[in-house]
Write an enzyme that holds these catalytic residues in place. Structure first.
Site, PDB file in Angstrom:
ATOM      1  N   ARG A 103       0.847  -1.183   0.000  1.00  0.00           N
ATOM      2  CA  ARG A 103       0.000   0.000   0.000  1.00  0.00           C
ATOM      3  C   ARG A 103       0.884   1.234   0.000  1.00  0.00           C
ATOM      4  NH1 ARG A 103      -4.608   1.416   4.389  1.00  0.00           N
ATOM      5  NH2 ARG A 103      -2.928   0.939   5.811  1.00  0.00           N
ATOM      6  N   THR A 107      -0.757   7.561  -1.320  1.00  0.00           N
ATOM      7  CA  THR A 107      -2.041   7.447  -2.026  1.00  0.00           C
ATOM      8  C   THR A 107      -2.954   6.427  -1.357  1.00  0.00           C
ATOM      9  OG1 THR A 107      -1.234   5.678  -3.440  1.00  0.00           O
ATOM     10  CG2 THR A 107      -0.878   7.916  -4.229  1.00  0.00           C
ATOM     11  N   ASP A 199      -1.649  -2.588  13.752  1.00  0.00           N
ATOM     12  CA  ASP A 199      -1.079  -3.140  12.516  1.00  0.00           C
ATOM     13  C   ASP A 199      -0.971  -4.660  12.663  1.00  0.00           C
ATOM     14  OD1 ASP A 199       0.872  -4.105  10.559  1.00  0.00           O
ATOM     15  OD2 ASP A 199       1.124  -1.980  10.092  1.00  0.00           O
ATOM     16  N   ASP A 202       2.634  -6.051  11.904  1.00  0.00           N
ATOM     17  CA  ASP A 202       3.592  -5.772  12.984  1.00  0.00           C
ATOM     18  C   ASP A 202       3.308  -6.615  14.214  1.00  0.00           C
ATOM     19  OD1 ASP A 202       5.054  -3.964  11.560  1.00  0.00           O
ATOM     20  OD2 ASP A 202       4.088  -2.181  12.397  1.00  0.00           O
TER      21      ASP A 202
HETATM   22  N1  URA Z   1      -3.863  -2.890   8.122  1.00  0.00           N
HETATM   23  C1  URA Z   1      -3.661  -3.198   9.435  1.00  0.00           C
HETATM   24  O1  URA Z   1      -2.826  -4.030   9.762  1.00  0.00           O
HETATM   25  N2  URA Z   1      -4.421  -2.574  10.356  1.00  0.00           N
HETATM   26  C2  URA Z   1      -5.352  -1.664  10.051  1.00  0.00           C
HETATM   27  O2  URA Z   1      -6.009  -1.144  10.938  1.00  0.00           O
HETATM   28  C3  URA Z   1      -5.545  -1.354   8.682  1.00  0.00           C
HETATM   29  C4  URA Z   1      -4.786  -1.987   7.740  1.00  0.00           C
END
Ligand code: URA
Length: 208
Positions: A103, A107, A199, A202
């Site tokens: 991603r 953008t 995330d 992570d």
């Molecule tokens: N990707 C993630 O890991 N967490 C989010 O909240 C959005 C996209």
């Protein structure tokens, strides 16, 4: 008829609560991702086609059922990887195909960087795996790739969705059922689902 399926299974709800907790450490987090993915896939695959097969039990011959459709798992990298093991426990002979999208931070749009799909489709059903359906950009792009490959039956299996991501996927691909454990409030300005779980990559891989 809506193609959005939100699990109302108590085990899914219980596990999701622990997953959301900011103090849940990566080892536990990974186990929960795997377990919830298994439970959601059980629900998402209830319409897979079967065919007759002759089986000899220790006592007699009988007609049984076996899966007719070849299933492909398409984890969205990297967070979707943690869902594969759980789904594989249910469908051990599923093929796993990797499509790399990242991603763009500015953008928030997906950019494809890895795709080794052969010319002809080798599966008839694909399950796209991504814990978080956030903007929906990666999911839409992945469905685009799979439809171009020739796959007719595609489902999205995720843990938490934002209304924005659901809308985006439904607008572009109304034929793709969406199976999730929960739909949260919104996306924040950085594209994270709120309240969400942070995330998912992570937190699985200890890189946060
Ligand atoms: N990707 C993630 O890991 N967490 C989010 O909240 C959005 C996209």
């Amino acid at each position: 008829m809506s193609n959005l399926f939100i699990s109302n299974h108590p085990l899914v709800a219980h596990k999701l609560s622990i997953l959301r907790d900011k103090d849940t450490e990566p080892k536990k987090f990974r186990a929960l991702i795997r377990e919830i993915a298994t439970l959601l896939t059980y629900e998402a695959t209830s319409d897979l086609l079967t065919q007759d097969v002759e089986v000899t039990t220790p006592l007699a011959q009988m007609r049984c059922l076996e899966l007719k459709e070849k299933v492909g798992l398409v984890p969205i990298l990297r967070a979707g990887l943690g869902m594969v093991e759980g789904v594989w426990e249910l469908i051990p002979n599923a093929e796993v195909w990797h499509i790399g999208l990242y991603r763009d931070e500015k953008t928030l749009k997906p950019v494809e960087y890895y795709n080794k799909l052969p010319l002809e489709p080798t599966v008839s059903v694909c399950l796209i795996l991504d814990p978080m359906l956030a903007t929906g950009g990666s999911a839409v792009a992945t469905v685009d790739v799979l439809k171009n490959w020739g796959v007719k039956k595609i489902k999205f299996v995720g843990l938490i969705a934002a209304p924005e991501g659901i809308q985006n996927l439904q607008n572009h691909h109304p034929d793709v059922p969406i199976h999730v454990a929960a739909v949260d409030d919104r996306l924040n300005e950085r594209g994270y689902i709120v309240p969400g779980l942070g995330d998912a990559g992570d937190r699985q891989f200890g890189t946060g």
